[in-house]
Design a protein around this motif. Structure first.
Motif, mmCIF file in Angstrom:
data_model
loop_
_atom_site.group_PDB
_atom_site.id
_atom_site.type_symbol
_atom_site.label_atom_id
_atom_site.label_comp_id
_atom_site.label_asym_id
_atom_site.label_seq_id
_atom_site.Cartn_x
_atom_site.Cartn_y
_atom_site.Cartn_z
ATOM 1 N N HIS A 176 0.828 -1.211 0.000
ATOM 2 C CA HIS A 176 0.000 0.000 0.000
ATOM 3 C C HIS A 176 0.858 1.255 0.000
ATOM 4 C CE1 HIS A 176 -2.134 -2.994 2.749
ATOM 5 N NE2 HIS A 176 -2.881 -2.978 1.666
ATOM 6 N N HIS A 192 0.750 4.413 2.138
ATOM 7 C CA HIS A 192 0.175 4.771 3.429
ATOM 8 C C HIS A 192 0.490 6.219 3.754
ATOM 9 C CE1 HIS A 192 -0.894 1.002 5.730
ATOM 10 N NE2 HIS A 192 -0.183 0.429 4.777
ATOM 11 N N ILE A 249 -4.203 3.438 5.045
ATOM 12 C CA ILE A 249 -3.984 3.068 3.643
ATOM 13 C C ILE A 249 -4.611 4.129 2.746
ATOM 14 C CG2 ILE A 249 -4.568 1.390 1.842
ATOM 15 C CD1 ILE A 249 -4.681 -0.763 4.069
ATOM 16 N N VAL A 281 4.406 0.580 1.940
ATOM 17 C CA VAL A 281 4.607 -0.494 2.911
ATOM 18 C C VAL A 281 4.263 -1.829 2.250
ATOM 19 C CG1 VAL A 281 3.973 -1.422 5.182
ATOM 20 C CG2 VAL A 281 3.992 1.058 4.815
ATOM 21 N N HIS A 324 3.622 -5.883 3.097
ATOM 22 C CA HIS A 324 3.199 -6.696 4.238
ATOM 23 C C HIS A 324 3.372 -8.187 3.956
ATOM 24 C CE1 HIS A 324 0.892 -3.287 6.084
ATOM 25 N NE2 HIS A 324 0.807 -2.902 4.828
#
Ligand code: CU
Length: 217
Positions: A80, A82, A130, A182, A184
């Protein structure tokens, strides 16, 4: 001759546009160096995700290229943009590992005792909400944030090469250099399932973060 006249007429009109309006169309190139989110190496199984992002903005159209290595192989990884668009945000430091008992932490969490991992919700105060979901197909808004099946899967070596052109909200386009990327998802050694996809905690664990910097206008 006619064409030239049109140009001469157009020029004064352009000069009448206030200086600030020139910024109405956001444009430029941006980059982000993606560094591993600090975790305890025992807790995260030695995860060390690094990479880079190259972004080109034209209006609200954002061409995104991300390459990264060190990811859990053969699994999808949510990615994303962010950040709070009105503030400069930073990637979290290990101080974010507060273990406040957030619902996303695993059942073994002892509230107030750091577990060596910065969970999705522990990282949020640093890197914000987000703004854009860097999916491979379909919508790219915040609500797609955890649609894991639409994110890129790492190859057998744990590498990704992502490229997509996405339309971003106006405030994201205008404030791109306040924001972060970011990545994840990590399979943690704490369970024996050998996958990050069976647990929301593992699938959403931030593993790499990079602050977006403007390179050219
Ligand atoms: Cu994210």
């Amino acid at each position: 001759m006619k064409k030239r006249l049109a140009t001469l007429v157009a020029l004064p009109a352009a000069l009448l546009v206030p200086a600030g309006a020139a910024l109405a169309v956001s444009a430029g190139t941006f980059g982000a160096a993606l560094h591993a989110v600090p975790h305890d190496h025992v807790a995260d199984g030695g995860s060390n995700v690094t990479g880079q992002a190259a972004l080109r903005l034209t209006g609200r159209q954002l061409d995104v290229r991300i390459s990264a290595t060190g990811l859990t192989p053969n699994e999808t990884h949510a990615m994303h943009i962010h950040g709070v668009t009105t503030a400069t945000n930073e990637c979290p430091t290990i101080d974010a590992d507060a273990n406040t008992g957030d619902p996303i932490d695993p059942g073994t969490v002892v509230e107030g005792v750091p577990d060596g991992l910065i969970s999705l919700s522990e990282g949020l105060p640093d890197y914000g909400p987000i703004d854009v979901s860097l999916t491979t197909r379909g919508p790219t808004g915040p609500r797609s944030g955890l649609d894991l099946e639409r994110f890129i899967a790492a190859d057998a070596e744990g590498a990704i090469e992502y490229h997509r052109s996405v339309t971003v909200p106006q405030d994201v386009a205008k404030n791109l250099d306040n924001l972060h990327i970011v990545i994840h998802g990590a399979d943690l050694p704490g369970d024996a399932d050998g996958s990050s996809q069976n647990s929301v905690f593992e699938a959403t664990l931030p593993v790499a973060c990079g602050e977006i910097d403007r390179i050219t206008r």
